[in-house]
Each structure stands twice: as structure tokens, then as C-alpha cells.
Design a protein around this motif. Structure first.
Motif, PDB file in Angstrom:
ATOM      1  N   GLY A 282       0.846  -1.197  -0.006  1.00  0.00           N
ATOM      2  CA  GLY A 282       0.090  -0.068  -0.031  1.00  0.00           C
ATOM      3  C   GLY A 282       0.592   1.256   0.084  1.00  0.00           C
ATOM      4  O   GLY A 282       1.944   1.075   0.104  1.00  0.00           O
ATOM      5  N   ASP A 283       0.201   2.418  -0.144  1.00  0.00           N
ATOM      6  CA  ASP A 283       0.790   3.696  -0.120  1.00  0.00           C
ATOM      7  C   ASP A 283       1.510   3.836   1.131  1.00  0.00           C
ATOM      8  O   ASP A 283       2.769   4.608   1.281  1.00  0.00           O
ATOM      9  N   SER A 284       1.400   3.459   2.284  1.00  0.00           N
ATOM     10  CA  SER A 284       1.918   3.673   3.720  1.00  0.00           C
ATOM     11  C   SER A 284       3.237   3.239   3.642  1.00  0.00           C
ATOM     12  O   SER A 284       4.261   3.593   3.957  1.00  0.00           O
ATOM     13  N   LEU A 285       3.237   1.829   2.882  1.00  0.00           N
ATOM     14  CA  LEU A 285       4.681   1.259   3.033  1.00  0.00           C
ATOM     15  C   LEU A 285       5.526   1.751   2.001  1.00  0.00           C
ATOM     16  O   LEU A 285       6.951   2.110   2.235  1.00  0.00           O
ATOM     17  N   ALA A 286       5.160   2.618   0.932  1.00  0.00           N
ATOM     18  CA  ALA A 286       5.968   3.415   0.069  1.00  0.00           C
ATOM     19  C   ALA A 286       6.472   4.376   0.884  1.00  0.00           C
ATOM     20  O   ALA A 286       7.710   4.845   0.430  1.00  0.00           O
ATOM     21  N   GLU A 287       5.696   5.124   1.704  1.00  0.00           N
ATOM     22  CA  GLU A 287       6.259   6.129   2.356  1.00  0.00           C
ATOM     23  C   GLU A 287       7.388   5.913   3.297  1.00  0.00           C
ATOM     24  O   GLU A 287       8.317   6.705   3.753  1.00  0.00           O
ATOM     25  N   SER A 288       6.919   4.724   4.107  1.00  0.00           N
ATOM     26  CA  SER A 288       8.107   4.125   5.085  1.00  0.00           C
ATOM     27  C   SER A 288       9.368   3.848   4.245  1.00  0.00           C
ATOM     28  O   SER A 288      10.587   4.325   5.014  1.00  0.00           O
ATOM     29  N   ILE A 289       9.261   3.325   3.037  1.00  0.00           N
ATOM     30  CA  ILE A 289      10.508   2.965   2.482  1.00  0.00           C
ATOM     31  C   ILE A 289      11.275   4.474   1.713  1.00  0.00           C
ATOM     32  O   ILE A 289      12.366   4.445   2.023  1.00  0.00           O
ATOM     33  N   ASP A 290      10.448   5.370   1.461  1.00  0.00           N
ATOM     34  CA  ASP A 290      10.975   6.651   1.174  1.00  0.00           C
ATOM     35  C   ASP A 290      11.586   7.325   2.514  1.00  0.00           C
ATOM     36  O   ASP A 290      12.974   7.797   2.338  1.00  0.00           O
ATOM     37  N   ALA A 291      11.188   7.130   3.712  1.00  0.00           N
ATOM     38  CA  ALA A 291      11.854   7.742   4.761  1.00  0.00           C
ATOM     39  C   ALA A 291      13.018   7.113   5.215  1.00  0.00           C
ATOM     40  O   ALA A 291      13.896   7.745   5.704  1.00  0.00           O
ATOM     41  N   GLN A 292      12.977   5.682   4.987  1.00  0.00           N
ATOM     42  CA  GLN A 292      14.157   4.858   5.185  1.00  0.00           C
ATOM     43  C   GLN A 292      15.231   5.349   4.449  1.00  0.00           C
ATOM     44  O   GLN A 292      16.713   5.347   4.781  1.00  0.00           O
ATOM     45  N   ALA A 293      14.824   5.421   3.184  1.00  0.00           N
ATOM     46  CA  ALA A 293      15.927   5.919   2.149  1.00  0.00           C
ATOM     47  C   ALA A 293      16.590   7.423   2.556  1.00  0.00           C
ATOM     48  O   ALA A 293      17.820   7.576   2.489  1.00  0.00           O
ATOM     49  N   ALA A 294      15.538   8.387   3.125  1.00  0.00           N
ATOM     50  CA  ALA A 294      16.181   9.728   3.385  1.00  0.00           C
ATOM     51  C   ALA A 294      16.858   9.625   4.694  1.00  0.00           C
ATOM     52  O   ALA A 294      17.841  10.421   4.747  1.00  0.00           O
ATOM     53  N   ALA A 295      16.526   8.587   5.542  1.00  0.00           N
ATOM     54  CA  ALA A 295      17.247   8.427   6.811  1.00  0.00           C
ATOM     55  C   ALA A 295      18.668   8.004   6.693  1.00  0.00           C
ATOM     56  O   ALA A 295      19.656   8.429   6.992  1.00  0.00           O
ATOM     57  N   GLN A 296      18.795   7.063   5.501  1.00  0.00           N
ATOM     58  CA  GLN A 296      20.197   6.477   5.162  1.00  0.00           C
ATOM     59  C   GLN A 296      20.888   7.587   4.576  1.00  0.00           C
ATOM     60  O   GLN A 296      22.066   7.751   4.605  1.00  0.00           O
ATOM     61  N   GLN A 297      20.342   8.455   3.562  1.00  0.00           N
ATOM     62  CA  GLN A 297      20.899   9.476   3.113  1.00  0.00           C
ATOM     63  C   GLN A 297      21.494  10.427   3.733  1.00  0.00           C
ATOM     64  O   GLN A 297      22.803  11.134   4.105  1.00  0.00           O
ATOM     65  N   GLN A 298      20.481  10.667   5.000  1.00  0.00           N
ATOM     66  CA  GLN A 298      21.010  11.746   6.193  1.00  0.00           C
ATOM     67  C   GLN A 298      22.210  11.299   6.987  1.00  0.00           C
ATOM     68  O   GLN A 298      23.290  12.017   7.098  1.00  0.00           O
TER      69      GLN A 298
END
Length: 266
Positions: free
Chosen positions: A62-78
Motif C-alpha cells: 500500500g501507499d503507507s509502505l512506500a512512504e516508509s521506504i522513502d523515509a528509510q532512504a532519506a534517513a540513510q542519506q542523512q
């Protein structure tokens, strides 16, 4: 009569079609490394369902999982950015510390060099003063016979030098810096030494029992040049000392005044 299945633009895709699309999306995310796996609780919270279509297991995302993945990628980049910044700061700190150390070492080296130069100058000045000083020819002695004292003992009719009281074997010193121009037997002077002083004058030391220098040798103030005695025309052990303007006999000047003019108290 055959029935045709409606395929209008408002027709909702079948569950199988939606599931297949979602599975393809997950596969793509997994391949690029954004996610290495999906946790069952996250899937369950999003309402993900597993369907069996014979040999294929489908996962709906679902959409919430995609948002979670985006957040994880952003955290990794940070995290990567923070690590890079920390490394940069560490390198800057090391560079600053190295520069401070280099500067401190340079300052210490310059200070040591300056101190060494000051000491060397002081040593040279002290040596210069020492070489320009004058001393008495016999330490702790006194004048027993003065300059130009009359009497039949002297061929000129008067004393051409001064006598210092000294027992035989007493150390005799050069009164200042100069070069030995005579060392040996001097007739009435017995064993004698004549030194051309650095200021151009001459000094003579007579009646010595033994000599410790040779012609051409440089001497410094206070250096031992022989031992006192009673050789030559002498009435007893003592040191005959003369000051002259030239090397030859007859150029004598007052030895007492000569020594006093150079700071020697006699």
C-alpha cells in the motif's frame, strides 16, 4: 450469442492485475537496494494480502509502505551526509592540529636558534675581553726593585725593568696576548722570554730557571711561559720584567705604569 466483457475506462482492474503490479514494484525496490526485505508486521498493518495463484505468491503493497521506504532512504542519506560531514570535520581538525604543531616547532626552533646566537655572542665577547685583559706576571707577588733604580749591578747604571719577588720555581705568566719572538738564553738576562704583544709593545721575562714556550708560539693572558729562577746576572731568585716599545734593548718604558695602564694593580 456471445457476451463481451466490459472494458471501459471506469472499470476497476481485477485483483490479480493490482497484485501483479504491486509485486513488480516491490521487486524493483528490492533490486535497487532501497529495501532488503519487508517485515510481516508492516505488511499486515498496510493490509497486504497474500494470494495464491497456482505457483505464484503475490504481495500487495500500500501507499503507507512506500512512504516508509522513502523515509528509510532519506534517513540513510542523512546518515551518509552526517558521516561525510563528521569525516570532513575530523580531517579539518587534524590539519589544524598539524599546522599548530608545525608552527610551534618552528617557533621553538627559532627561539632555540636565537638563544644559541645570544650565547655564542656572549661567549665571543667574553673571550675577546679575556684576550684583551692583562695580568701580573707573578700571581700574588709584589715589586721588590723598582724601575730605574740606580746601582753598579746594571750596565746602564739603572734598572731597566722591575723585579717581582718570586722563589725559584714559581710560575711565570704572560701578562697579555701576543706572540713569542725570543725564548732562550739572553746573556745577563739568563733564560728569558720576549713577547710581542697584540698592541705592538713588547714584554720581557728574565732570570727564569726553565722555559715553557718557543719562538712563534701564540700566548694568552695568564698562560704559563716558564718558572722563575736566578740565571744570568742575578743576585737571587726573582723575576725581572720589562716593558718596551721595541724588541731591542734600550727601548724600555716604565713597567709599573705599563701594567697599570692595562688594569693591573702593582
Amino acid at each position: 450469442m456471445a457476451f463481451t466483457r466490459a472494458t471501459g475506462k471506469h472499470r476497476r482492474p481485477s485483483r490479480l492485475t493490482r497484485t501483479t503490479a504491486n509485486v513488480a514494484g516491490v521487486a524493483a525496490l528490492t533490486t535497487t537496494g532501497v529495501i532488503g526485505g519487508l517485515a510481516a508486521p508492516a505488511l499486515a498493518a498496510d493490509g497486504a494480502a497474500v494470494e495464491h495463484t497456482g505457483l505464484t505468491q503475490a504481495i500487495s503493497v500500500g501507499d503507507s509502505l512506500a512512504e516508509s521506504i522513502d523515509a528509510q532512504a532519506a534517513a540513510q542519506q542523512q546518515a551518509a551526509d552526517d558521516a561525510a560531514a563528521a569525516k570532513k570535520a575530523e580531517e579539518a581538525a587534524k590539519k589544524k592540529a598539524a599546522e599548530a604543531k608545525r608552527k610551534a616547532e618552528a617557533e621553538a626552533k627559532a627561539k632555540a636558534k636565537k638563544e644559541r646566537e645570544v650565547k655564542e655572542r656572549a661567549a665571543r665577547e667574553a673571550e675577546r675581553k679575556r684576550l684583551n685583559t692583562y695580568v701580573a706576571p707573578v700571581e700574588g707577588s709584589y715589586v721588590s726593585t723598582g724601575y730605574q733604580t740606580g746601582g753598579a749591578m746594571w750596565s746602564s747604571g739603572s734598572h731597566t725593568g722591575i723585579d717581582f719577588h718570586a722563589a725559584s720555581g714559581t710560575s711565570v705568566h704572560a701578562v697579555g696576548s701576543g706572540t713569542v719572538v725570543e725564548a732562550g738564553w739572553g746573556g745577563a738576562y739568563g733564560n728569558n722570554v720576549v713577547i710581542k704583544m697584540n698592541d705592538g709593545t713588547y714584554t720581557q721575562y728574565g732570570h727564569m730557571s726553565s722555559l715553557g714556550v718557543s719562538v712563534g708560539q701564540a700566548v694568552t693572558p695568564g698562560q704559563q711561559i716558564g718558572l722563575s729562577g736566578s740565571t744570568g746576572n742575578s743576585s737571587g731568585p726573582h723575576l725581572h720584567f720589562e716593558a718596551r716599545t721595541g724588541e731591542e734593548y734600550g727601548t724600555d718604558i716604565d713597567p709599573t705604569a705599563y701594567l697599570r695602564s692595562h688594569g693591573v694593580n702593582v
